[in-house]
Design a protein around this motif. Structure first.
Motif, PDB file in Angstrom:
ATOM      1  N   ALA A 100      -2.328  -1.565 -20.280  1.00 20.36           N
ATOM      2  CA  ALA A 100      -1.540  -0.363 -19.993  1.00 20.36           C
ATOM      3  C   ALA A 100      -1.247   0.426 -21.257  1.00 20.36           C
ATOM      4  N   SER A 101      -1.110  -0.276 -22.389  1.00 21.64           N
ATOM      5  CA  SER A 101      -0.777   0.403 -23.638  1.00 21.64           C
ATOM      6  C   SER A 101      -1.979   1.088 -24.267  1.00 21.64           C
ATOM      7  N   THR A 123      -5.563   9.391 -12.863  1.00 18.94           N
ATOM      8  CA  THR A 123      -5.574   8.651 -11.594  1.00 18.94           C
ATOM      9  C   THR A 123      -6.428   7.400 -11.692  1.00 18.94           C
ATOM     10  N   ILE A 124      -7.586   7.507 -12.350  1.00 24.47           N
ATOM     11  CA  ILE A 124      -8.478   6.356 -12.467  1.00 24.47           C
ATOM     12  C   ILE A 124      -7.836   5.244 -13.293  1.00 24.47           C
ATOM     13  N   SER A 125      -7.019   5.627 -14.269  1.00 19.43           N
ATOM     14  CA  SER A 125      -6.296   4.637 -15.071  1.00 19.43           C
ATOM     15  C   SER A 125      -5.275   3.905 -14.212  1.00 19.43           C
ATOM     16  N   LEU A 170      -5.176  -0.156 -13.344  1.00 23.10           N
ATOM     17  CA  LEU A 170      -4.024  -1.011 -13.601  1.00 23.10           C
ATOM     18  C   LEU A 170      -3.485  -1.631 -12.310  1.00 23.10           C
ATOM     19  N   GLN A 171      -3.509  -0.874 -11.230  1.00 23.58           N
ATOM     20  CA  GLN A 171      -3.049  -1.419  -9.955  1.00 23.58           C
ATOM     21  C   GLN A 171      -3.942  -2.574  -9.500  1.00 23.58           C
ATOM     22  N   THR A 172      -5.250  -2.391  -9.665  1.00 19.40           N
ATOM     23  CA  THR A 172      -6.184  -3.463  -9.301  1.00 19.40           C
ATOM     24  C   THR A 172      -5.995  -4.682 -10.190  1.00 19.40           C
ATOM     25  N   LEU A 173      -5.789  -4.444 -11.489  1.00 27.01           N
ATOM     26  CA  LEU A 173      -5.563  -5.549 -12.417  1.00 27.01           C
ATOM     27  C   LEU A 173      -4.303  -6.321 -12.036  1.00 27.01           C
ATOM     28  N   ALA A 174      -3.219  -5.602 -11.749  1.00 29.83           N
ATOM     29  CA  ALA A 174      -1.965  -6.251 -11.355  1.00 29.83           C
ATOM     30  C   ALA A 174      -2.146  -7.036 -10.056  1.00 29.83           C
ATOM     31  N   ASN A 175      -2.868  -6.454  -9.095  1.00 30.89           N
ATOM     32  CA  ASN A 175      -3.090  -7.136  -7.820  1.00 30.89           C
ATOM     33  C   ASN A 175      -3.891  -8.414  -8.004  1.00 30.89           C
ATOM     34  N   GLN A 176      -4.936  -8.352  -8.829  1.00 33.91           N
ATOM     35  CA  GLN A 176      -5.796  -9.518  -8.997  1.00 33.91           C
ATOM     36  C   GLN A 176      -5.109 -10.616  -9.807  1.00 33.91           C
ATOM     37  N   LEU A 177      -4.166 -10.227 -10.656  1.00 31.91           N
ATOM     38  CA  LEU A 177      -3.374 -11.227 -11.384  1.00 31.91           C
ATOM     39  C   LEU A 177      -2.125 -11.632 -10.601  1.00 31.91           C
TER      40      LEU A 177
END
Length: 230
Positions: free
Chosen positions: A192-193, A200-202, A206-213
């Protein structure tokens, strides 16, 4: 051991990192270290630079999350895990993010590990995120390569950095490389930093990364709140 902090700072100077990490890698950690507890992180930052700053930010976000969400966290974590399972076709990484179960030293160990594996993973997460927002085209990539050539890095360090810049980790590869909850929080914070949060693509990355973790949304919010204060 390669000087990964030097690589991170060089990436910032080259333009590879376009997000909030620019201020961190460039030395702008004063706001992160302004509290009394931040002084301890400040000593680490002298040695580990931006990577220590990311670790300190992740700890502060987790601590804030713990203080605000301890009562009902277990139920929410379970719901977040169930949602991730329902929306993913691949096996889900499930870590324990329950408030107050992870200690500060666990976050420090990610960066301070003598093998450098945690530091390398954070750097690779930053590069993957920087590429995910679509801002690095072939022309920009060549400019970055040219800038890296001018950096005071060893041949081995330059080769390592070029390899990452040419073929950054995919999001799924990044998730599979995360060994535990505290590293997952730091990987998300580093990503995120290093990314343009206005794109929007960023946000989708990040949403996908958070979901998968399986990082709870309240913890994600705490991380972004800490980033906004830099």
């Amino acid at each position: 051991m390669k000087d990964l902090q030097k690589l991170v700072s060089g990436l910032n100077k080259s333009g590879a990192l376009s997000g909030l990490l620019g201020g961190v890698a460039g030395g702008g950690v004063s706001s992160l270290l302004s509290s009394k507890k931040g002084k301890k992180t400040g000593k680490k930052a002298v040695k580990y630079g931006a990577l220590a700053a990311v670790g300190g930010l992740a700890w502060k976000a987790y601590k804030q999350y713990s203080e605000q969400n301890e009562a009902a966290a277990q139920q929410r974590d379970s719901a977040a895990f169930d949602k991730a399972m329902a929306t993913r076709s691949q096996p889900t990484r499930h870590f324990d993010f329950k408030p107050a179960t992870i200690q500060e030293h666990s976050f420090e160990q990610v960066v301070e590990d003598e093998s450098g594996s945690g530091q390398l993973l954070l750097m690779r997460a930053m590069i993957a995120a920087a590429y995910a927002d679509g801002h690095i085209d072939d022309n920009e990539r060549q400019k970055i390569f040219a800038q890296v050539e001018t950096m005071t890095l060893s041949v081995q360090e330059k080769a390592m950095l070029f390899d990452e810049l040419r073929q950054p980790m995919s999001l799924s590869e990044l998730v599979q490389a995360v060994p535990n909850a505290q590293t997952g929080i730091e990987v998300y914070a580093a990503s995120a930093s290093a990314i343009d949060l206005q794109q929007t693509i960023s946000q989708q990355y990040l949403q996908t990364l958070a979901n998968q973790l399986c990082i709870p949304k309240e913890l994600v919010h705490s991380i972004h709140q800490q980033l906004a204060e830099l």
